[in-house]
Scaffold this motif. Sequence first.
Motif, mmCIF file in Angstrom:
data_model
loop_
_atom_site.group_PDB
_atom_site.id
_atom_site.type_symbol
_atom_site.label_atom_id
_atom_site.label_comp_id
_atom_site.label_asym_id
_atom_site.label_seq_id
_atom_site.Cartn_x
_atom_site.Cartn_y
_atom_site.Cartn_z
ATOM 1 N N LYS A 158 42.800 -48.545 73.594
ATOM 2 C CA LYS A 158 41.312 -49.253 73.925
ATOM 3 C C LYS A 158 40.368 -47.957 74.410
ATOM 4 O O LYS A 158 40.805 -46.990 74.965
ATOM 5 N N ASP A 159 39.482 -47.925 73.937
ATOM 6 C CA ASP A 159 38.408 -46.876 74.203
ATOM 7 C C ASP A 159 37.448 -47.220 75.182
ATOM 8 O O ASP A 159 36.288 -47.436 75.332
ATOM 9 N N VAL A 160 37.823 -46.600 76.513
ATOM 10 C CA VAL A 160 37.423 -47.058 77.710
ATOM 11 C C VAL A 160 36.381 -46.081 78.043
ATOM 12 O O VAL A 160 35.427 -46.783 78.463
ATOM 13 N N SER A 161 36.187 -44.987 77.534
ATOM 14 C CA SER A 161 34.851 -44.232 77.857
ATOM 15 C C SER A 161 33.884 -44.597 77.128
ATOM 16 O O SER A 161 32.537 -44.803 77.664
ATOM 17 N N LYS A 162 33.979 -45.413 75.826
ATOM 18 C CA LYS A 162 32.965 -45.988 75.169
ATOM 19 C C LYS A 162 32.362 -47.184 75.985
ATOM 20 O O LYS A 162 31.159 -47.629 76.032
ATOM 21 N N MET A 163 33.300 -47.990 76.414
ATOM 22 C CA MET A 163 33.051 -49.268 77.362
ATOM 23 C C MET A 163 32.121 -48.777 78.555
ATOM 24 O O MET A 163 30.905 -49.404 78.885
ATOM 25 N N ILE A 164 32.486 -47.588 79.118
ATOM 26 C CA ILE A 164 31.666 -47.085 80.537
ATOM 27 C C ILE A 164 30.316 -46.768 79.958
ATOM 28 O O ILE A 164 29.300 -46.907 80.414
ATOM 29 N N VAL A 165 30.302 -45.971 78.672
ATOM 30 C CA VAL A 165 28.909 -45.432 78.392
ATOM 31 C C VAL A 165 28.071 -46.779 78.104
ATOM 32 O O VAL A 165 26.646 -46.800 78.393
ATOM 33 N N ASN A 166 28.456 -47.672 77.280
ATOM 34 C CA ASN A 166 27.647 -48.961 76.924
ATOM 35 C C ASN A 166 27.104 -49.530 78.196
ATOM 36 O O ASN A 166 26.206 -50.078 78.325
ATOM 37 N N TYR A 167 28.087 -49.603 79.214
ATOM 38 C CA TYR A 167 27.622 -50.144 80.559
ATOM 39 C C TYR A 167 26.695 -49.453 81.313
ATOM 40 O O TYR A 167 25.729 -49.920 81.611
ATOM 41 N N VAL A 168 26.735 -48.199 81.234
ATOM 42 C CA VAL A 168 25.686 -47.319 82.035
ATOM 43 C C VAL A 168 24.467 -47.390 81.218
ATOM 44 O O VAL A 168 23.197 -47.229 81.920
ATOM 45 N N VAL A 169 24.496 -47.554 79.864
ATOM 46 C CA VAL A 169 23.325 -47.524 79.320
ATOM 47 C C VAL A 169 22.561 -48.792 79.556
ATOM 48 O O VAL A 169 21.142 -48.789 79.654
ATOM 49 N N GLU A 170 23.338 -49.890 79.729
ATOM 50 C CA GLU A 170 22.705 -51.331 80.287
ATOM 51 C C GLU A 170 22.003 -51.233 81.664
ATOM 52 O O GLU A 170 20.926 -51.701 81.854
ATOM 53 N N VAL A 171 22.808 -50.308 82.513
ATOM 54 C CA VAL A 171 22.082 -50.063 83.900
ATOM 55 C C VAL A 171 20.925 -49.377 83.760
ATOM 56 O O VAL A 171 20.043 -49.696 84.619
ATOM 57 N N ALA A 172 20.804 -48.280 82.762
ATOM 58 C CA ALA A 172 19.518 -47.516 82.497
ATOM 59 C C ALA A 172 18.313 -48.319 82.374
ATOM 60 O O ALA A 172 17.238 -48.169 82.659
ATOM 61 N N LYS A 173 18.626 -49.327 81.454
ATOM 62 C CA LYS A 173 17.594 -50.302 80.862
ATOM 63 C C LYS A 173 17.226 -51.167 81.871
ATOM 64 O O LYS A 173 16.031 -51.899 81.854
ATOM 65 N N LYS A 174 17.992 -51.631 82.969
ATOM 66 C CA LYS A 174 17.574 -52.547 83.959
ATOM 67 C C LYS A 174 16.035 -52.118 84.750
ATOM 68 O O LYS A 174 16.051 -50.844 85.073
#
Length: 280
Positions: free
Chosen positions: A264-280
């Motif tokens: 599984k592409d863990v790095s993309k999971m992490i990046v998608n998560y931090v993008v959501e953090v940045a949007k908050k």
Amino acid sequence: MKIAIIYDVIRWEEKDLVRAIRELGHTPILLHVTSFFLDPNSKPPEIDVAINRCVSHSRAVASAIFYEEKGIPVVNSAYTLIVTGDKLYTTMKLISHNIPTPRTLFAFTKDTAIKAAEKIGYPVVVKPLIGSWGRLIAKAYDRDTLESIIEHREYMQNPQYKIHYIQEYVNKPGRDLRIFAIGNEVPLGIYRVSQYWKTNTALGGKAVCTELNDEIVELTLKAAKAVGGGVLGVDIFEDPKRGYLVDEVNGVTEYRNTVRVCGKDVSKMIVNYVVEVAKK
């Protein structure tokens, strides 16, 4: 979005995060913290969010504090890094949230460490408060062994080694679990299999992808929440009588072997998560 990677040592994970950031259409900004100084009076850097990947606990915490105070969201946060970087703090947070853990006592002298071990019952495991990869963790089979371990630590210069973290030895079935929490998701995990009592993959443990049941997912999310949340590796023991016990929570977790065996592409999971953090 400009996504910074704060790091001190470049590993596979940091390189793969750069790939994932680019493939998801964002711009990676590499912040090698040992290559420059931090000026508290400087203007905020032109980044939207940062991923903290420092191997050094002190560098991770210091850099997270700096960028957070500049208004940059950092994953993981300084608070989460402080808690997860200190085994005593982690244990207290887990217990205060009613999460099952191995029996653990803390002592400040050799005499009280011996009393703690006698209360738990031998063998016991002695751990440094700060550290990773299974380093400086020792198993004491009896009082003589424990006295030797404690005496050695009390002559070490680092005052952290004079706080004695005494934990019961859990008779694991030749493996333990490393489960990954990314925000409110638990996407994957591995068994770390070894005939040796330390199962760290850094010490030769074999990574085997595992299926996740509801109990593991719930326990992992509770542990992640207890330490502040973010991107975390939760280490879980399987006790033959008590079931799952959370041993530690890792705030800057490695995942190369997990990707290798789980695909599984863990790095993309992490990046998608931090993008959501940045949007908050």
